[in-house]
Design a protein around this motif. Sequence first.
Motif, PDB file in Angstrom:
ATOM      1  N   LEU A  65       0.840  -1.197   0.000  1.00  0.00           N
ATOM      2  CA  LEU A  65       0.000   0.000   0.000  1.00  0.00           C
ATOM      3  C   LEU A  65       0.874   1.246   0.000  1.00  0.00           C
ATOM      4  N   THR A  66       0.406   2.288  -0.699  1.00  0.00           N
ATOM      5  CA  THR A  66       1.184   3.516  -0.828  1.00  0.00           C
ATOM      6  C   THR A  66       0.294   4.736  -0.616  1.00  0.00           C
ATOM      7  N   TRP A  67       0.816   5.683   0.160  1.00  0.00           N
ATOM      8  CA  TRP A  67       0.203   6.995   0.319  1.00  0.00           C
ATOM      9  C   TRP A  67       1.289   8.039   0.091  1.00  0.00           C
ATOM     10  N   GLN A  68       0.937   9.185  -0.523  1.00  0.00           N
ATOM     11  CA  GLN A  68       1.927  10.237  -0.693  1.00  0.00           C
ATOM     12  C   GLN A  68       1.266  11.609  -0.682  1.00  0.00           C
ATOM     13  N   THR A  69       2.060  12.602  -0.320  1.00  0.00           N
ATOM     14  CA  THR A  69       1.579  13.980  -0.263  1.00  0.00           C
ATOM     15  C   THR A  69       1.519  14.572  -1.666  1.00  0.00           C
ATOM     16  N   ASP A  70       0.910  15.730  -1.749  1.00  0.00           N
ATOM     17  CA  ASP A  70       1.079  16.548  -2.937  1.00  0.00           C
ATOM     18  C   ASP A  70       2.520  17.045  -2.967  1.00  0.00           C
ATOM     19  N   THR A  71       2.913  17.632  -4.076  1.00  0.00           N
ATOM     20  CA  THR A  71       4.264  18.202  -4.172  1.00  0.00           C
ATOM     21  C   THR A  71       4.452  19.251  -3.077  1.00  0.00           C
ATOM     22  N   LEU A  72       5.542  19.151  -2.343  1.00  0.00           N
ATOM     23  CA  LEU A  72       5.791  20.075  -1.234  1.00  0.00           C
ATOM     24  C   LEU A  72       6.058  21.482  -1.748  1.00  0.00           C
ATOM     25  N   THR A  73       5.420  22.462  -1.132  1.00  0.00           N
ATOM     26  CA  THR A  73       5.613  23.866  -1.519  1.00  0.00           C
ATOM     27  C   THR A  73       6.671  24.543  -0.663  1.00  0.00           C
ATOM     28  N   GLU A  74       7.138  23.835   0.374  1.00  0.00           N
ATOM     29  CA  GLU A  74       8.232  24.326   1.207  1.00  0.00           C
ATOM     30  C   GLU A  74       8.956  23.141   1.812  1.00  0.00           C
ATOM     31  N   ASP A  75      10.174  23.358   2.281  1.00  0.00           N
ATOM     32  CA  ASP A  75      10.950  22.287   2.888  1.00  0.00           C
ATOM     33  C   ASP A  75      10.266  21.779   4.158  1.00  0.00           C
ATOM     34  N   VAL A  76      10.380  20.473   4.408  1.00  0.00           N
ATOM     35  CA  VAL A  76       9.942  19.872   5.665  1.00  0.00           C
ATOM     36  C   VAL A  76      11.161  19.196   6.281  1.00  0.00           C
ATOM     37  N   THR A  77      11.574  19.671   7.463  1.00  0.00           N
ATOM     38  CA  THR A  77      12.769  19.152   8.126  1.00  0.00           C
ATOM     39  C   THR A  77      12.372  18.299   9.312  1.00  0.00           C
ATOM     40  N   ILE A  78      12.897  17.073   9.357  1.00  0.00           N
ATOM     41  CA  ILE A  78      12.664  16.202  10.510  1.00  0.00           C
ATOM     42  C   ILE A  78      14.004  15.869  11.152  1.00  0.00           C
ATOM     43  N   THR A  79      14.070  15.996  12.479  1.00  0.00           N
ATOM     44  CA  THR A  79      15.305  15.717  13.205  1.00  0.00           C
ATOM     45  C   THR A  79      14.941  15.054  14.526  1.00  0.00           C
ATOM     46  N   GLY A  80      15.213  13.771  14.632  1.00  0.00           N
ATOM     47  CA  GLY A  80      14.883  13.036  15.846  1.00  0.00           C
ATOM     48  C   GLY A  80      14.288  11.687  15.514  1.00  0.00           C
ATOM     49  N   ASN A  81      13.494  11.160  16.419  1.00  0.00           N
ATOM     50  CA  ASN A  81      12.949   9.814  16.260  1.00  0.00           C
ATOM     51  C   ASN A  81      11.602   9.832  15.546  1.00  0.00           C
ATOM     52  N   VAL A  82      11.426   8.896  14.606  1.00  0.00           N
ATOM     53  CA  VAL A  82      10.215   8.787  13.801  1.00  0.00           C
ATOM     54  C   VAL A  82       9.411   7.576  14.287  1.00  0.00           C
ATOM     55  N   LEU A  83       8.101   7.753  14.448  1.00  0.00           N
ATOM     56  CA  LEU A  83       7.216   6.673  14.864  1.00  0.00           C
ATOM     57  C   LEU A  83       6.120   6.458  13.830  1.00  0.00           C
ATOM     58  N   ALA A  84       5.666   5.223  13.713  1.00  0.00           N
ATOM     59  CA  ALA A  84       4.465   4.929  12.933  1.00  0.00           C
ATOM     60  C   ALA A  84       3.374   4.518  13.906  1.00  0.00           C
ATOM     61  N   LYS A  85       2.203   5.092  13.731  1.00  0.00           N
ATOM     62  CA  LYS A  85       1.027   4.668  14.497  1.00  0.00           C
ATOM     63  C   LYS A  85       0.043   4.078  13.505  1.00  0.00           C
ATOM     64  N   LEU A  86       0.006   2.757  13.496  1.00  0.00           N
ATOM     65  CA  LEU A  86      -0.750   2.035  12.491  1.00  0.00           C
ATOM     66  C   LEU A  86      -1.991   1.411  13.130  1.00  0.00           C
ATOM     67  N   TYR A  87      -3.148   1.693  12.554  1.00  0.00           N
ATOM     68  CA  TYR A  87      -4.380   1.017  12.951  1.00  0.00           C
ATOM     69  C   TYR A  87      -4.683  -0.010  11.869  1.00  0.00           C
ATOM     70  N   ALA A  88      -4.640  -1.273  12.254  1.00  0.00           N
ATOM     71  CA  ALA A  88      -4.727  -2.316  11.234  1.00  0.00           C
ATOM     72  C   ALA A  88      -5.453  -3.539  11.760  1.00  0.00           C
ATOM     73  N   ALA A  89      -5.951  -4.338  10.825  1.00  0.00           N
ATOM     74  CA  ALA A  89      -6.615  -5.593  11.147  1.00  0.00           C
ATOM     75  C   ALA A  89      -6.178  -6.651  10.147  1.00  0.00           C
ATOM     76  N   THR A  90      -6.317  -7.907  10.541  1.00  0.00           N
ATOM     77  CA  THR A  90      -5.948  -9.025   9.678  1.00  0.00           C
ATOM     78  C   THR A  90      -6.956 -10.151   9.828  1.00  0.00           C
ATOM     79  N   THR A  91      -7.147 -10.917   8.778  1.00  0.00           N
ATOM     80  CA  THR A  91      -8.000 -12.106   8.871  1.00  0.00           C
ATOM     81  C   THR A  91      -7.253 -13.272   9.503  1.00  0.00           C
ATOM     82  N   GLY A  92      -5.939 -13.122   9.657  1.00  0.00           N
ATOM     83  CA  GLY A  92      -5.137 -14.158  10.285  1.00  0.00           C
ATOM     84  C   GLY A  92      -5.088 -13.976  11.795  1.00  0.00           C
ATOM     85  N   THR A  93      -4.217 -14.740  12.449  1.00  0.00           N
ATOM     86  CA  THR A  93      -4.033 -14.605  13.892  1.00  0.00           C
ATOM     87  C   THR A  93      -2.623 -14.136  14.242  1.00  0.00           C
ATOM     88  N   ASP A  94      -1.842 -13.793  13.225  1.00  0.00           N
ATOM     89  CA  ASP A  94      -0.547 -13.141  13.404  1.00  0.00           C
ATOM     90  C   ASP A  94      -0.253 -12.389  12.120  1.00  0.00           C
TER      91      ASP A  94
END
Length: 614
Positions: free
Chosen positions: A459-488
């Motif tokens: 699966l892929t998601w992306q922003t529109d073309t950035l109109t200004e710089d975005v600077t990230i410095t530090g730790n990155v986290l993902a918060k994923l809400y997800a479900a599966t038909t399996g058990t793992d």
Amino acid sequence: MKVFFTKKLFFIMLSLAVNTLFAQPVKPDDKYNRQEVMIPMRDGIKLHTVIYTPKNQTEKLPFLLERTPYGVNERPSPEKQTYIKDMADDGYIFVFQDIRGRYLSEGTFEMQRFNRDKSNPKAIDEASDTYDTIEWLLKNIADNNGKAGIYGISYDGWTAIIAATDPHPALKAVSEQATPADMFMNDDFHHNGAFRLSYGFEYSVLTEAAKTDSLYNFHEYDVYNWYLNLGALSNINQKYAHNTLPTWNNFIAHPNYDSFWQKQALAYRLDHPRTAIQHVSGYWDQEDMVGPQTAYKVLEKQDKDSQNFIVLGPWRHGGWAGGEGKSLGNIKFDDQATATYFRKEIQAKWFAWYLKGKGDGKFAEAISFQTGSNQWKSYSAWPPKEAVEKNIYFHADGKLSFDKPTTTETKTFDSYVSDPSKPVPYRARPVEETYGPGSRWYFWLTEDQRFVDNRPDVLTWQTDTLTEDVTITGNVLAKLYAATTGTDADWVVKLIDVYPKEYKKEPKMAGYELMIADDVFRGRFRTSFTNPSPIIPNKVEEYTIDLHAADHVFKKGHRIMVQVQSTWFPVIDRNPQKYVPNIFEAKESDYQSATQKVYHSVNFASSIVLPVVQ
């Protein structure tokens, strides 16, 4: 960790990246004299050690140690080793040692040996072996100044940081570089409980099939096929290893985060800085990127004397040790020689101050090479206090935005079928053997992610073309809400910088999809790494995934992308997607397809938490 192929092939560009020809015993143009000794340890075992002293020594000098499982007998004179040349030119007594049980040292090798029982005066560990070595050197090598430092990359970085847990009084400076910190949580053998299959098997063979390094013969170039045809993990012992690899047997015996893994981890072994410590990490380290960050974090809590420092750069595993560091794979850094800068301006000056008193002793708490802007930055803390957490959210129709989902969005999730029989490769095929000839293992984290763009199970998601710089410095986290038909289920999340479709600066990089932060999480460990549990089918659950540190500028005209998938093969083993108590003992029939859903609704707003600096 790891770096040598065999005795005949050079230390593969890295771990120690001494990038010259194999050494011959002292050559006429060498600037150092060489001697070999067997240094006795407290239990009577002797360790093979090569000592280099300057031929024209005019002052008392400190020792610089490197302790390794990869063999020291073929090292060239220090001034011919790119990694340490700047320090060699300045003058030190260099000491290279085979750790016990490896190459020419006596004793038995034990992967990441546990701490010794200090109530037994003859009990040993890597810290005591370092202590005994320094004690012998002080008494037996003339014209030393009574001080010692230790450094090293990967496993050698681990022996360095372990030396700091119980240091000899003469040990004044430790530079651990790319050390593993927790082999279940983040480093070589597992990431968030997900097993690193190809690396774990091949490294076990490399270090334990013989006392000197050797490669497994797969009899085919594209090992993706070999690992897929392997089937269940239980086939490793049944068909190939036959219980002869202690580390592989430990994987089977300890599938969860039990005391075996916990007592190996640096968080268990470290308390406070007992000497000056420098941690060195590469943002695209394919083996131990997290280890130095973890070691720094653990020690920083009790760093009352300002002895704890961290350096982060745009490198693969050990990439600072050789070459100029102006690029990594296809990524260029605007002609900045990042590796040269590290060796000369950071590493050499740091040891010169702590071991010789040369310089002003003013070192930034954190030094980082910021990619995108391609410039060195200094910070008073890591992560920097000025970074502000900002969520970038998944939306319908593949959109990514700093705006939260709203009730007007009728599509609340995206889905795909994850089939263990058709796993997503972690890099473009062919997937060469990790340390085999022509392997692209060293650069895979910078590979263009477009090779999975058309797969229905990514699966892929992306922003529109950035109109200004975005600077990230530090730790990155993902918060994923997800479900599966399996058990793992496994969840792989990748934060990507998408280059413009037209890129005049370097046309071949147009549209390039560069991973900036990424990792995998094994769903069974969502509530506990010690006591895993089955996932309830079709239940939406939250997964918080640490994607680790980044210092990057998404430039104006670029896009920010996120990809999610459930296989990353064969660097990560295939999750059966049916819960079994021990995946290493799963049967072929346990592997099943599952439908995965990733949500982006008002109530289940999946996002990436970015440390944004204005």
